[in-house]
Design a protein around this motif. Structure first.
Motif, PDB file in Angstrom:
ATOM      1  N   ASP A  18       0.849  -1.185   0.000  1.00  0.00           N
ATOM      2  CA  ASP A  18       0.000   0.000   0.000  1.00  0.00           C
ATOM      3  C   ASP A  18       0.889   1.241   0.000  1.00  0.00           C
ATOM      4  N   ILE A  19       0.339   2.341  -0.426  1.00  0.00           N
ATOM      5  CA  ILE A  19       1.119   3.558  -0.675  1.00  0.00           C
ATOM      6  C   ILE A  19       1.887   4.027   0.558  1.00  0.00           C
ATOM      7  N   ASP A  20       1.273   3.954   1.732  1.00  0.00           N
ATOM      8  CA  ASP A  20       1.943   4.400   2.955  1.00  0.00           C
ATOM      9  C   ASP A  20       3.106   3.485   3.323  1.00  0.00           C
ATOM     10  N   CYS A  21       2.887   2.198   3.214  1.00  0.00           N
ATOM     11  CA  CYS A  21       3.942   1.224   3.508  1.00  0.00           C
ATOM     12  C   CYS A  21       5.100   1.393   2.518  1.00  0.00           C
ATOM     13  N   LYS A  22       4.772   1.531   1.248  1.00  0.00           N
ATOM     14  CA  LYS A  22       5.797   1.709   0.220  1.00  0.00           C
ATOM     15  C   LYS A  22       6.615   2.966   0.494  1.00  0.00           C
ATOM     16  N   GLU A  23       5.950   4.049   0.809  1.00  0.00           N
ATOM     17  CA  GLU A  23       6.651   5.303   1.075  1.00  0.00           C
ATOM     18  C   GLU A  23       7.589   5.159   2.283  1.00  0.00           C
ATOM     19  N   LYS A  24       7.112   4.478   3.314  1.00  0.00           N
ATOM     20  CA  LYS A  24       7.938   4.258   4.512  1.00  0.00           C
ATOM     21  C   LYS A  24       9.170   3.413   4.165  1.00  0.00           C
ATOM     22  N   LEU A  25       8.968   2.321   3.433  1.00  0.00           N
ATOM     23  CA  LEU A  25      10.083   1.452   3.049  1.00  0.00           C
ATOM     24  C   LEU A  25      11.064   2.192   2.138  1.00  0.00           C
ATOM     25  N   ASP A  26      10.534   2.942   1.171  1.00  0.00           N
ATOM     26  CA  ASP A  26      11.396   3.717   0.267  1.00  0.00           C
ATOM     27  C   ASP A  26      12.267   4.691   1.056  1.00  0.00           C
ATOM     28  N   ASN A  27      11.676   5.348   2.058  1.00  0.00           N
ATOM     29  CA  ASN A  27      12.437   6.303   2.875  1.00  0.00           C
ATOM     30  C   ASN A  27      13.520   5.604   3.688  1.00  0.00           C
ATOM     31  N   LEU A  28      13.220   4.414   4.209  1.00  0.00           N
ATOM     32  CA  LEU A  28      14.231   3.649   4.947  1.00  0.00           C
ATOM     33  C   LEU A  28      15.391   3.267   4.037  1.00  0.00           C
ATOM     34  N   ILE A  29      15.071   2.828   2.825  1.00  0.00           N
ATOM     35  CA  ILE A  29      16.106   2.448   1.855  1.00  0.00           C
ATOM     36  C   ILE A  29      16.941   3.670   1.474  1.00  0.00           C
ATOM     37  N   LEU A  30      16.273   4.775   1.212  1.00  0.00           N
ATOM     38  CA  LEU A  30      16.970   6.012   0.874  1.00  0.00           C
ATOM     39  C   LEU A  30      17.893   6.435   2.025  1.00  0.00           C
ATOM     40  N   ASN A  31      17.398   6.376   3.254  1.00  0.00           N
ATOM     41  CA  ASN A  31      18.230   6.729   4.407  1.00  0.00           C
ATOM     42  C   ASN A  31      19.435   5.809   4.531  1.00  0.00           C
ATOM     43  N   ASN A  32      19.239   4.512   4.293  1.00  0.00           N
ATOM     44  CA  ASN A  32      20.362   3.571   4.343  1.00  0.00           C
ATOM     45  C   ASN A  32      21.408   3.896   3.284  1.00  0.00           C
ATOM     46  N   LEU A  33      20.944   4.276   2.101  1.00  0.00           N
ATOM     47  CA  LEU A  33      21.880   4.684   1.045  1.00  0.00           C
ATOM     48  C   LEU A  33      22.646   5.931   1.469  1.00  0.00           C
ATOM     49  N   MET A  34      21.931   6.938   1.953  1.00  0.00           N
ATOM     50  CA  MET A  34      22.575   8.205   2.319  1.00  0.00           C
ATOM     51  C   MET A  34      23.556   8.032   3.475  1.00  0.00           C
ATOM     52  N   GLU A  35      23.248   7.151   4.413  1.00  0.00           N
ATOM     53  CA  GLU A  35      24.140   6.922   5.550  1.00  0.00           C
ATOM     54  C   GLU A  35      25.469   6.292   5.140  1.00  0.00           C
ATOM     55  N   GLN A  36      25.513   5.705   3.960  1.00  0.00           N
ATOM     56  CA  GLN A  36      26.758   5.106   3.472  1.00  0.00           C
ATOM     57  C   GLN A  36      27.748   6.164   2.968  1.00  0.00           C
ATOM     58  N   ASN A  37      27.265   7.395   2.762  1.00  0.00           N
ATOM     59  CA  ASN A  37      28.108   8.490   2.242  1.00  0.00           C
ATOM     60  C   ASN A  37      28.842   8.105   0.964  1.00  0.00           C
ATOM     61  N   ILE A  38      28.155   7.400   0.103  1.00  0.00           N
ATOM     62  CA  ILE A  38      28.751   6.953  -1.153  1.00  0.00           C
ATOM     63  C   ILE A  38      28.591   8.004  -2.245  1.00  0.00           C
ATOM     64  N   LEU A  39      27.414   8.577  -2.347  1.00  0.00           N
ATOM     65  CA  LEU A  39      27.096   9.464  -3.459  1.00  0.00           C
ATOM     66  C   LEU A  39      28.042  10.657  -3.544  1.00  0.00           C
ATOM     67  N   GLU A  40      28.513  11.120  -2.397  1.00  0.00           N
ATOM     68  CA  GLU A  40      29.392  12.290  -2.375  1.00  0.00           C
ATOM     69  C   GLU A  40      30.735  12.036  -3.055  1.00  0.00           C
ATOM     70  N   ASN A  41      31.124  10.765  -3.155  1.00  0.00           N
ATOM     71  CA  ASN A  41      32.454  10.420  -3.666  1.00  0.00           C
ATOM     72  C   ASN A  41      32.521  10.219  -5.180  1.00  0.00           C
ATOM     73  N   TYR A  42      31.407  10.409  -5.868  1.00  0.00           N
ATOM     74  CA  TYR A  42      31.369  10.151  -7.306  1.00  0.00           C
ATOM     75  C   TYR A  42      30.813  11.363  -8.045  1.00  0.00           C
ATOM     76  N   GLU A  43      31.257  11.541  -9.272  1.00  0.00           N
ATOM     77  CA  GLU A  43      30.837  12.701 -10.066  1.00  0.00           C
ATOM     78  C   GLU A  43      29.851  12.359 -11.175  1.00  0.00           C
ATOM     79  N   ASN A  44      30.075  11.238 -11.851  1.00  0.00           N
ATOM     80  CA  ASN A  44      29.273  10.844 -13.014  1.00  0.00           C
ATOM     81  C   ASN A  44      28.420   9.640 -12.637  1.00  0.00           C
ATOM     82  N   ILE A  45      27.175   9.932 -12.294  1.00  0.00           N
ATOM     83  CA  ILE A  45      26.308   8.916 -11.710  1.00  0.00           C
ATOM     84  C   ILE A  45      25.140   8.613 -12.649  1.00  0.00           C
ATOM     85  N   PHE A  46      24.961   7.331 -12.885  1.00  0.00           N
ATOM     86  CA  PHE A  46      23.871   6.829 -13.716  1.00  0.00           C
ATOM     87  C   PHE A  46      22.827   6.249 -12.771  1.00  0.00           C
ATOM     88  N   CYS A  47      21.612   6.777 -12.828  1.00  0.00           N
ATOM     89  CA  CYS A  47      20.534   6.329 -11.935  1.00  0.00           C
ATOM     90  C   CYS A  47      19.297   5.989 -12.759  1.00  0.00           C
TER      91      CYS A  47
END
Length: 188
Positions: A18-47
């Motif tokens: 359901d939309i609320d559950c999906k949004e919550k899970l997406d935010n958790l995944i996004l937070n886990n990605l951001m906590e890795q501090n990976i994105l800051e180390n790259y310039e040319n990113i394909f998403c």
């Protein structure tokens, strides 16, 4: 389990969130990605640009643009059945519905890009193993893209926990990702 059956089962499970559950899970995944501090180390990113019940990548792409990263997104060259990349600068004005109605760069942005400049890929997938092999939608676009590169960029996949499976039928051309990030785990 056969790929087609597994693919259908997992996509169905994703579609049932359901939309609320999906949004919550997406935010958790996004937070886990951001906590890795990976994105800051790259310039040319394909998403990848999400569609349907895929994990929402728009906050990631917005972050990349705000931090002046070179953001490349895919489009499908239907004539040659290949995935190609385009540099975009604005999520609202640079994208339009494309292949299977997935948002793609507008035609005037589709200029030839040397794929080898990409140093980080945020890749979609339907299922993943703990060994970081991925099963996509069956078109082979990402495996062909990865195989075409002279150097291997860091490959990160975003997934829900239920997309992690014990095993997948692995083909010789399948290329694993480097990291899988879910709402509860980071598989390296």
């Amino acid at each position: 389990m056969e790929k087609k059956i597994l693919r259908k089962k997992i996509i169905n499970n994703r579609d049932l969130l359901d939309i609320d559950c999906k949004e919550k899970l997406d935010n958790l995944i996004l937070n886990n990605l951001m906590e890795q501090n990976i994105l800051e180390n790259y310039e040319n990113i394909f998403c990848y640009v999400n569609f349907g019940s895929e994990i929402n990548t728009f906050p990631i792409m917005e972050f990349l643009l705000q931090n002046r990263k070179n953001l490349y997104v895919p489009y499908i060259d239907k004539k040659n059945n290949l995935m190609k990349l385009s540099l975009i600068k604005d999520l609202k004005s640079d994208l339009e519905p494309g292949y299977y109605n997935i948002p793609e760069p507008k035609n005037f942005l589709r200029k030839s890009v040397d794929n080898n400049i990409i140093d980080l890929v945020i890749t979609p997938g339907v299922a993943f193993t703990k060994n970081k092999y991925r099963m996509g939608y069956g078109g082979g676009f990402y495996d062909r893209f990865f195989a075409s590169l002279k150097k291997s960029p860091l490959k990160i996949a975003l997934a829900y926990d239920f997309q992690i499976v014990d095993e997948l039928p692995i083909e010789v051309y399948d290329i694993p990702v480097d990291i899988v990030i879910t709402e509860n785990q980071i598989i390296k």
